[in-house]
Motif scaffolding. Structure first.
Motif, PDB file in Angstrom:
ATOM      1  N   VAL A  62       0.865  -1.111   0.012  1.00 14.73           N
ATOM      2  CA  VAL A  62       0.017  -0.066   0.041  1.00 14.73           C
ATOM      3  C   VAL A  62       0.915   1.274   0.033  1.00 14.73           C
ATOM      4  N   ASP A  63       1.982   1.362   0.771  1.00 14.63           N
ATOM      5  CA  ASP A  63       2.674   2.397   0.946  1.00 14.63           C
ATOM      6  C   ASP A  63       3.823   2.546  -0.150  1.00 14.63           C
ATOM      7  N   ILE A 135       6.301 -10.667   9.078  1.00 13.05           N
ATOM      8  CA  ILE A 135       7.267  -9.720   9.688  1.00 13.05           C
ATOM      9  C   ILE A 135       8.138  -9.268   8.259  1.00 13.05           C
ATOM     10  N   TYR A 136       8.329 -10.170   7.497  1.00 14.05           N
ATOM     11  CA  TYR A 136       9.066  -9.899   6.223  1.00 14.05           C
ATOM     12  C   TYR A 136       7.928  -8.921   5.329  1.00 14.05           C
ATOM     13  N   PHE A 137       6.831  -9.325   5.148  1.00 14.44           N
ATOM     14  CA  PHE A 137       5.853  -8.795   4.423  1.00 14.44           C
ATOM     15  C   PHE A 137       5.581  -7.272   4.922  1.00 14.44           C
ATOM     16  N   ASN A 138       5.577  -7.283   6.140  1.00 16.24           N
ATOM     17  CA  ASN A 138       5.500  -5.690   6.572  1.00 16.24           C
ATOM     18  C   ASN A 138       6.636  -4.792   5.983  1.00 16.24           C
ATOM     19  N   SER A 139       7.747  -5.325   5.503  1.00 13.55           N
ATOM     20  CA  SER A 139       8.737  -4.546   5.075  1.00 13.55           C
ATOM     21  C   SER A 139       8.336  -3.902   3.602  1.00 13.55           C
ATOM     22  N   PHE A 140       7.147  -4.567   2.963  1.00 11.93           N
ATOM     23  CA  PHE A 140       6.617  -4.337   1.649  1.00 11.93           C
ATOM     24  C   PHE A 140       5.919  -2.950   1.897  1.00 11.93           C
ATOM     25  N   HIS A 362      -1.856  -6.326   3.675  1.00 10.03           N
ATOM     26  CA  HIS A 362      -0.815  -5.329   3.347  1.00 10.03           C
ATOM     27  C   HIS A 362      -0.854  -4.796   1.808  1.00 10.03           C
ATOM     28  N   GLY A 363      -1.706  -5.317   1.147  1.00  8.92           N
ATOM     29  CA  GLY A 363      -1.987  -4.867  -0.217  1.00  8.92           C
ATOM     30  C   GLY A 363      -0.846  -5.273  -1.363  1.00  8.92           C
TER      31      GLY A 363
END
Length: 371
Positions: A62-63, A135-140, A362-363
């Motif tokens: 998303v971001d 946690i890895y996908f949060n970094s996306f 997380h989009g």
């Protein structure tokens, strides 16, 4: 979405193929199994995860388009933290956004993988947890913050230590992390987290209080106002959007169910006797990580406040240490109930992983390569 399933299947396949190393202790009356420390495998997974993150499409996350916009319009100048701005300058010098994304994700994964190498008994299990816990996908999405999170996570053993010098080193670590995201200033709170295991008589009642407060937005908004008053420059940065410190996301009972399951797992873990001293486990870091995980679960009482959600990202990273140590301990006990508990833990996190992908929180679905 297929690539995310291939990723986890490949990791599971590696886990099954990994050679189980048995080490005899000094006394000779107990063996330690389920160790896996192969630097070559660590490097391979580092490169795989780096490639998927650094070269993903602009719409994956998303971001993420915001970070591309910073580069295209040079709006990062004077706006972002010094460490991030410097990496943007390098990308601008070579006229490629992929310079920025490659450096950023290299740093993020470097600190995570170094922490795994230094502090966990089984590299594959730790990386597997890193992936399925998202946690890895949060970094996306939270690109800048996850670099700061990885730095704090990497050096968490300093704050779990009882040595005063290590605490001083940790303060320096926070200052480094703040070069990438201001929110790292809140991680001074780790210094006051107890290094002894909390009693179930304290933890479990507070879990029930958490569940009640989860459904009381008025209480959350009051705490949000308090956060604005103490957040300093971080609060000023987001002061224009009060929703950052107030309830801005409706979270219902369905979203609470996975949290309650984690509360049950942690509550059971509180009753597990102290680990065998011959196991390859940093027991102080395990207890500290368990306490950090408990705090993370308590923070769900304020779920829906963006500022709290950002703070939880730091605490949720400690799930890697906590579950890696817990699983290693249970596997080495070799009792049926312990093996069953491990199976239920892994089954829960895999199910949660799949559900979050299906909901696309997380989009990041669908995945695409390159801008």
């Amino acid at each position: 979405m297929l690539i995310y399933f291939i990723l986890t299947i490949a990791m599971l396949y590696c886990l099954f193929l990994s050679r189980i190393t048995i080490i005899n202790d000094a006394i000779g009356d107990r063996n330690e199994g389920f160790l896996f420390k192969n630097n070559g495998v660590l490097l391979i997974w580092y490169m795989i995860l780096l490639f998927l993150a650094a070269f993903k499409g602009a719409e994956v996350g998303v971001d993420y388009p915001m970070y591309i916009s910073f580069f295209m319009h040079k709006t990062y100048i004077g706006l972002l933290e010094p460490g991030i701005s410097y990496i943007y300058h390098l990308a601008d010098k070579y006229n490629s956004f992929y310079v920025f994304s490659t450096i950023i994700y290299s740093l993020f994964l470097l600190f995570i993988f170094y922490a795994v190498k230094k502090n966990t008994p089984n590299y594959l299990i730790s990386i597997f947890l890193f992936i399925i816990m998202h946690i890895y996908f949060n970094s996306f999405n939270q690109v800048r913050q996850l670099v700061a999170v990885s730095i704090i996570f990497c050096f968490a053993h300093l704050v779990s230590s009882e040595k005063r010098l290590d605490r001083l080193k940790y303060i320096f670590v926070i200052l480094i992390a703040m070069l990438f995201h201001d929110s790292a200033i809140f991680m001074f709170v780790l210094i006051v987290i107890p290094r002894k295991q909390w009693s179930p008589k304290l933890v479990i009642p507070l879990f029930f209080v958490t569940i009640v407060l989860y459904f009381l937005p008025s209480v959350k908004n009051s705490i949000g106002e308090l956060l604005i008053s103490i957040a300093g420059s971080y609060g000023e940065k987001y002061a224009s959007g009060y929703v950052f410190f107030g309830v801005n996301k409706e979270k219902g009972f369905i979203q609470l169910i996975p949290v309650m399951i984690q509360m049950i797992i942690v509550s059971i873990a509180l009753y597990i006797p102290k680990f065998n001293e011959h196991l390859n486990i940093n027991y102080k870091l395990y207890i500290f990580s368990m306490n950090a995980v408990i705090i993370n679960l308590w923070l769900y009482a304020l779920a829906g406040i963006e500022a709290i959600d950002r703070l939880q990202i730091y605490f949720s990273c400690f799930n890697i240490y906590f579950y890696a140590y817990l699983i290693h301990h249970l596997l080495n006990k070799k009792k049926l109930l312990d093996q069953l508990f491990v199976f239920l833990i892994i089954a829960f996190w895999i199910l949660y992983y799949v559900l979050r992908l299906l909901i696309n929180v997380h989009g990041i679905v669908p995945y695409s390569f390159l801008i």
